[in-house]
Design a protein around this motif. Structure first.
Motif, PDB file in Angstrom:
ATOM      1  N   HIS A 118       0.793  -1.679  -0.051  1.00  0.00           N
ATOM      2  CA  HIS A 118       0.083  -0.601   0.272  1.00  0.00           C
ATOM      3  C   HIS A 118       1.072   0.795  -0.017  1.00  0.00           C
ATOM      4  O   HIS A 118       2.173   1.098  -0.118  1.00  0.00           O
ATOM      5  CB  HIS A 118      -1.007   0.003   1.095  1.00  0.00           C
ATOM      6  CG  HIS A 118      -0.509   0.273   2.658  1.00  0.00           C
ATOM      7  ND1 HIS A 118       0.470  -0.958   2.757  1.00  0.00           N
ATOM      8  CD2 HIS A 118      -0.624   0.483   3.407  1.00  0.00           C
ATOM      9  CE1 HIS A 118       1.194  -0.868   4.118  1.00  0.00           C
ATOM     10  NE2 HIS A 118       0.568  -0.106   4.518  1.00  0.00           N
ATOM     11  N   ASP A 122       5.475   4.323   5.371  1.00  0.00           N
ATOM     12  CA  ASP A 122       6.476   3.453   5.982  1.00  0.00           C
ATOM     13  C   ASP A 122       6.932   2.285   5.225  1.00  0.00           C
ATOM     14  O   ASP A 122       7.360   1.347   5.591  1.00  0.00           O
ATOM     15  CB  ASP A 122       5.959   3.363   7.115  1.00  0.00           C
ATOM     16  CG  ASP A 122       4.704   2.889   7.449  1.00  0.00           C
ATOM     17  OD1 ASP A 122       4.136   3.056   7.000  1.00  0.00           O
ATOM     18  OD2 ASP A 122       5.047   2.066   8.893  1.00  0.00           O
ATOM     19  N   HIS A 123       5.708   1.953   3.992  1.00  0.00           N
ATOM     20  CA  HIS A 123       5.611   1.370   3.049  1.00  0.00           C
ATOM     21  C   HIS A 123       6.519   1.749   1.817  1.00  0.00           C
ATOM     22  O   HIS A 123       6.828   1.031   0.575  1.00  0.00           O
ATOM     23  CB  HIS A 123       3.999   0.439   2.684  1.00  0.00           C
ATOM     24  CG  HIS A 123       3.505  -0.089   4.266  1.00  0.00           C
ATOM     25  ND1 HIS A 123       4.290  -1.087   4.511  1.00  0.00           N
ATOM     26  CD2 HIS A 123       3.810   0.493   5.058  1.00  0.00           C
ATOM     27  CE1 HIS A 123       4.137  -1.069   5.820  1.00  0.00           C
ATOM     28  NE2 HIS A 123       3.114  -0.231   6.503  1.00  0.00           N
ATOM     29  N   ASP A 230       0.534  -4.819   6.383  1.00  0.00           N
ATOM     30  CA  ASP A 230       0.070  -4.150   8.210  1.00  0.00           C
ATOM     31  C   ASP A 230      -1.200  -5.570   8.101  1.00  0.00           C
ATOM     32  O   ASP A 230      -1.389  -5.063   8.828  1.00  0.00           O
ATOM     33  CB  ASP A 230      -0.972  -3.252   7.470  1.00  0.00           C
ATOM     34  CG  ASP A 230       0.594  -2.043   7.864  1.00  0.00           C
ATOM     35  OD1 ASP A 230       1.918  -2.955   8.715  1.00  0.00           O
ATOM     36  OD2 ASP A 230       0.927  -1.174   7.484  1.00  0.00           O
ATOM     37  N   HIS A 275       6.777  -5.587  10.186  1.00  0.00           N
ATOM     38  CA  HIS A 275       6.689  -4.712  11.232  1.00  0.00           C
ATOM     39  C   HIS A 275       7.482  -5.071  12.717  1.00  0.00           C
ATOM     40  O   HIS A 275       7.848  -4.824  13.869  1.00  0.00           O
ATOM     41  CB  HIS A 275       5.773  -3.824  11.714  1.00  0.00           C
ATOM     42  CG  HIS A 275       5.460  -2.448  10.408  1.00  0.00           C
ATOM     43  ND1 HIS A 275       6.526  -1.415   9.864  1.00  0.00           N
ATOM     44  CD2 HIS A 275       4.104  -2.768   9.799  1.00  0.00           C
ATOM     45  CE1 HIS A 275       5.802  -0.952   9.283  1.00  0.00           C
ATOM     46  NE2 HIS A 275       4.456  -1.552   8.749  1.00  0.00           N
TER      47      HIS A 275
HETATM   48 ZN   LIG Z   1       2.848  -0.252   7.885  1.00  0.00          ZN
END
Ligand SMILES: [Zn+2]
Length: 301
Positions: A118, A122-123, A230, A275
């Motif tokens: 996505h 942070d991706h 996620d 993560h």
């Molecule tokens: Zn994330």
């Protein structure tokens, strides 16, 4: 610390790349789960933040190296990095991801495909970069470049639309410079729903965190690894109700997890947790425990 570890999936050699760390609010990471429960799994700091990995995965494919997710990148301010506790400075490139890539034996120019699960910062933040000295140059608009200049970047069409039409709740996670230069360069490939991108690499919609979130399956014969992203960010998120407060559709996440977990257990998938703060626990399988599933650690070399 080693930044790259190998994971063999049939004939595909995969590399888990440690792209750095971030620190997010523990309460937000575990949604409705009470702190006395989650703090046993992830000890928070004095600001109530827990450490999180920024792990990406590289697949050595016949079609060329495929990189899944790109971490936070280097375009954000020191203030931003302070708020989210981002630690990803690189020695040989813009970020630690490029260092990890090098350790695995690859240069950014080698990458053939970049898959974004996505477009949250942070991706997809490492999709593009600014020259490290851009901030001190007089130019108010430093040039943003593609981090992987020879790659086709792949994202769900619905996610691109969602990322470009934000509201007050979603805007803090979506920054145009993370994908717009890719789109303008004609390097963005949009897909819809479940798609086998190239033989053995399937994009699997796992909605809930955002409506068009996807996980990535790497398959050779009966061997499967799933890069979860996620839908289950850490091993602590395996229990069905342990769902992030960040998710825009938590009850949709619940059903995505239910489907994914029963299939992952039945087909003995190896799961990769993006993560998970402890690199030693980045990969695992699911084990049945009564009506639910629990995480079982798998060691990687
Ligand atoms: Zn994330």
């Amino acid at each position: 610390m080693s930044l790259s570890r190998a994971l063999q999936v049939g004939r595909w050699k995969c590399h888990l790349l440690e792209g750095g760390r971030q620190h997010l609010d523990g309460g937000a990471m575990f949604g409705v789960v009470p702190k006395p429960l989650w703090e046993k799994k992830n000890q928070p700091d004095e600001r109530n933040r827990i450490p999180l990995g920024l792990r990406c995965m590289l697949v050595e494919h016949d079609a060329g190296p495929v990189l899944i997710d790109t971490g936070v990148g280097n375009k954000e301010s020191e203030k931003f990095k302070g708020i989210y506790g981002v630690e990803n400075t690189g020695t040989h490139g813009p970020t630690q991801l490029e260092d990890a890539l090098l350790e695995a034996g690859f240069k950014p120019g080698d990458i053939r495909y970049v898959i974004n699960t996505h477009l949250h910062f942070d991706h997809a933040g490492g999709n593009t970069f600014v020259e490290p000295d851009a901030a001190i140059r007089p130019s108010a608009h430093p040039t943003i470049r593609l981090s992987f200049p020879n790659a086709t970047y792949v994202v769900q069409e619905g996610e691109l639309d969602y990322a470009t039409h934000t509201n007050e709740r979603t805007a803090a996670s979506y920054f145009l410079p993370n994908w717009e230069p890719v789109r303008l360069a004609g390097r963005l490939k949009l897909v819809r729903g479940e798609v086998e991108l190239i033989p053995g690499i399937t994009l699997l919609p796992t909605p809930g965190h955002v409506p068009h979130h996807q996980s990535v399956l790497v398959r050779d014969g009966v061997e499967v690894a799933c890069f979860l992203a996620d839908v289950m960010p850490t091993t602590a998120h395996v229990p069905l109700p342990w769902i992030m407060g960040y998710d825009v559709e938590p009850l949709v996440t619940l059903e995505s997890k239910r489907r994914l977990e029963s299939r992952a257990h039945a087909e003995e998938w190896r799961l990769v947790f993006e993560h998970e703060p402890d690199p030693a626990q980045a990969v695992g399988r699911l084990q049945q425990d009564g009506k639910s599933f629990i995480y079982q650690r798998l060691d990687t070399p």
